[in-house]
Design an enzyme around this catalytic site. Structure first.
Site, short mmCIF file in Angstrom:
data_model
loop_
_atom_site.label_atom_id
_atom_site.label_comp_id
_atom_site.label_asym_id
_atom_site.label_seq_id
_atom_site.Cartn_x
_atom_site.Cartn_y
_atom_site.Cartn_z
N THR A 1 0.83 -1.21 0.00
CA THR A 1 0.00 0.00 0.00
C THR A 1 0.86 1.26 0.00
O THR A 1 1.51 1.55 0.98
CB THR A 1 -0.89 0.01 1.26
N PRO A 2 0.87 1.97 -1.10
CA PRO A 2 1.68 3.19 -1.26
C PRO A 2 1.12 4.37 -0.49
O PRO A 2 0.62 5.32 -1.09
CB PRO A 2 1.63 3.44 -2.76
N CYS A 3 1.18 4.33 0.81
CA CYS A 3 0.61 5.41 1.61
C CYS A 3 1.34 6.72 1.34
O CYS A 3 0.82 7.79 1.62
CB CYS A 3 0.69 5.06 3.08
N HIS A 4 2.53 6.65 0.78
CA HIS A 4 3.30 7.88 0.54
C HIS A 4 2.67 8.73 -0.57
O HIS A 4 3.05 9.87 -0.76
CB HIS A 4 4.74 7.51 0.19
#
Length: 103
Positions: free
Chosen positions: A52-55
């Site tokens: 999950t690319p929370c960035h």
DNA sequence: GTCGTGACTAGCC
DNA sequence: CGGCTAGCCACGA
């Protein structure tokens, strides 16, 4: 995990590389337009690793916002994805690279 | 059930 | 343009 959080992660995964989305948009994507805050909480307590690319999630005003690893790391990653960060931790061309979810 | 907390937002000054 | 305030939501104690 709570269904809410799962939906949030799923939505985040839809964001293409080199683009960003906002907490508010994610909130809308899960059917809770006013739950931007809760969205942030979900991401924070559950980084769910590289999956999950929370960035790629930033604030509505263009600021990077927060990050479990620290804002500096987040900014670095975004830059690495081709996103330029201006002063005050604001995303350049935010309006252009901001990904809006289909309703 | 209530209270406090936090990767937020929009509005007002 | 910058700073402050109140409103919102999910979650754990």
């Amino acid at each position: 995990m709570s269904d809410f959080a799962e939906q949030v992660w799923q939505a985040v995964r839809r964001v293409p590389r080199g683009r960003v989305t906002t907490y508010a948009w994610l909130a809308r994507a899960v059917g809770r337009p006013k739950a931007a805050r809760a969205v942030g909480n979900a991401l924070n307590h559950n980084p769910n690793a590289p999956k999950t690319p929370c960035h790629r999630v930033v604030r509505s005003d263009g600021q990077i916002g927060g990050y479990a690893h620290g804002q500096a790391a987040k900014a670095r990653i975004l830059t690495q994805e081709g996103i330029r960060i201006g002063k005050k931790n604001k995303v350049d061309n935010f309006r252009q690279i901001c990904y809006k979810f289909p309703r």
